[in-house]
Design a protein around this motif. Structure first.
Motif, PDB file in Angstrom:
ATOM      1  N   ASN A 228       0.798  -1.222   0.000  1.00 58.81           N
ATOM      2  CA  ASN A 228       0.000   0.000   0.000  1.00 58.81           C
ATOM      3  C   ASN A 228       0.834   1.276   0.000  1.00 58.81           C
ATOM      4  O   ASN A 228       0.282   2.374   0.154  1.00 58.81           O
ATOM      5  CB  ASN A 228      -0.944   0.010   1.209  1.00 58.81           C
ATOM      6  CG  ASN A 228      -2.058  -1.000   1.051  1.00 58.81           C
ATOM      7  OD1 ASN A 228      -2.508  -1.294  -0.060  1.00 58.81           O
ATOM      8  ND2 ASN A 228      -2.515  -1.558   2.170  1.00 58.81           N
ATOM      9  N   ALA A 229       2.130   1.173  -0.152  1.00 61.39           N
ATOM     10  CA  ALA A 229       2.977   2.365  -0.202  1.00 61.39           C
ATOM     11  C   ALA A 229       4.246   2.022  -0.974  1.00 61.39           C
ATOM     12  O   ALA A 229       4.707   0.871  -0.977  1.00 61.39           O
ATOM     13  CB  ALA A 229       3.323   2.857   1.204  1.00 61.39           C
ATOM     14  N   TYR A 230       4.804   3.058  -1.616  1.00 57.14           N
ATOM     15  CA  TYR A 230       6.000   2.890  -2.444  1.00 57.14           C
ATOM     16  C   TYR A 230       6.945   4.055  -2.189  1.00 57.14           C
ATOM     17  O   TYR A 230       6.542   5.104  -1.685  1.00 57.14           O
ATOM     18  CB  TYR A 230       5.636   2.879  -3.929  1.00 57.14           C
ATOM     19  CG  TYR A 230       4.713   1.752  -4.346  1.00 57.14           C
ATOM     20  CD1 TYR A 230       5.214   0.609  -4.947  1.00 57.14           C
ATOM     21  CD2 TYR A 230       3.339   1.843  -4.140  1.00 57.14           C
ATOM     22  CE1 TYR A 230       4.377  -0.424  -5.336  1.00 57.14           C
ATOM     23  CE2 TYR A 230       2.490   0.807  -4.517  1.00 57.14           C
ATOM     24  CZ  TYR A 230       3.015  -0.321  -5.115  1.00 57.14           C
ATOM     25  OH  TYR A 230       2.175  -1.340  -5.497  1.00 57.14           O
ATOM     26  N   SER A 231       8.201   3.865  -2.575  1.00 57.13           N
ATOM     27  CA  SER A 231       9.130   4.990  -2.606  1.00 57.13           C
ATOM     28  C   SER A 231       9.282   5.444  -4.049  1.00 57.13           C
ATOM     29  O   SER A 231       9.027   4.684  -4.989  1.00 57.13           O
ATOM     30  CB  SER A 231      10.496   4.585  -2.036  1.00 57.13           C
ATOM     31  OG  SER A 231      11.157   3.670  -2.909  1.00 57.13           O
ATOM     32  N   THR A 232       9.699   6.675  -4.235  1.00 52.31           N
ATOM     33  CA  THR A 232      10.001   7.160  -5.580  1.00 52.31           C
ATOM     34  C   THR A 232      11.234   6.427  -6.101  1.00 52.31           C
ATOM     35  O   THR A 232      12.182   6.181  -5.362  1.00 52.31           O
ATOM     36  CB  THR A 232      10.242   8.673  -5.555  1.00 52.31           C
ATOM     37  OG1 THR A 232       9.029   9.325  -5.135  1.00 52.31           O
ATOM     38  CG2 THR A 232      10.646   9.203  -6.924  1.00 52.31           C
ATOM     39  N   SER A 233      11.204   6.068  -7.365  1.00 51.86           N
ATOM     40  CA  SER A 233      12.289   5.268  -7.932  1.00 51.86           C
ATOM     41  C   SER A 233      13.600   6.052  -7.988  1.00 51.86           C
ATOM     42  O   SER A 233      13.612   7.269  -8.149  1.00 51.86           O
ATOM     43  CB  SER A 233      11.911   4.781  -9.331  1.00 51.86           C
ATOM     44  OG  SER A 233      11.586   5.864 -10.180  1.00 51.86           O
TER      45      SER A 233
END
Length: 211
Positions: free
Chosen positions: A195-200
């Motif tokens: 449900n959450a990601y970091s910017t690549s």
């Protein structure tokens, strides 16, 4: 009138996209003649079309889910957020600046000091540190790595990371089945619940034998 599976609304060139109960439809409209069709305006439309073509390829990968999550709680949808974040990295023909592309956008801490080293067996060793995280924060986040290969910049491919986590600070990814050419890597973290990601973060891998 036509129908598309892409979630779009608004106008692009002479196409108007709109939502109905059965999905997204589009129709063509005349370009307004009271606005001059200058070379600069033509270039902007072509650049937008170039970015749109890339976005359409994202729907074939799980990467589009990250943009849906990123758009939650904002006034944008996943398409408009992607275009707003990346329109400047495209030119009239293609992806012009792979290093500046945000393949994924999110709120988790990013990989810090990312480095990539091509291995003799054809794989790539990625290393990073966790200095952007508070101690014990998000150490179970899963590492994800996507690749764009020179000559196929509109074909993003997710690579196997063997279950690497943020806490590992290193991971080996395989480039099996590729031609050994120049590779653009985009590494990011995904929360354990998805449900959450970091910017690549971007890393360039030269072709075998290159610098």
């Amino acid at each position: 009138m036509g129908k598309t599976s892409i979630d779009l609304r608004g106008r692009c060139g002479n196409l108007v996209f709109y939502r109905t109960k059965t999905g997204t439809r589009f129709r063509s409209v005349p370009l307004k003649s009271n606005f001059p069709d200058t070379p600069a305006q033509q270039a902007v439309r072509k650049r937008l079309q170039s970015a749109l073509r890339f976005y359409q390829r994202l729907k074939e990968t799980p990467l589009l889910e990250a943009w849906r999550v990123a758009a939650e709680g904002t006034t944008a949808n996943r398409y408009t957020l992607f275009i707003k974040s990346n329109i400047d990295v495209f030119n009239e023909q293609t992806l012009a600046d792979p290093a500046a592309l945000q393949l994924v956008q999110g709120t988790l801490p990013r990989l810090n000091c990312l480095e990539a080293e091509r291995l003799e067996d054809g794989g790539v060793l990625l290393t990073w540190d966790n200095s952007l995280c508070e101690e014990h924060t998000a150490l179970d986040d899963r590492l994800c790595v996507a690749a764009l290969f020179e000559g196929r910049l509109y074909t993003p491919r997710l690579l196997e990371t063997d279950g690497a986590r943020r806490r590992d600070r290193r991971a080996r990814v395989s480039l099996a089945g590729t031609e050994g050419g120049e590779v653009h890597l985009y590494a990011f973290f995904m929360a354990p619940d998805g449900n959450a990601y970091s910017t690549s973060c971007y890393a360039h891998v030269a072709e075998e034998g290159g610098l």
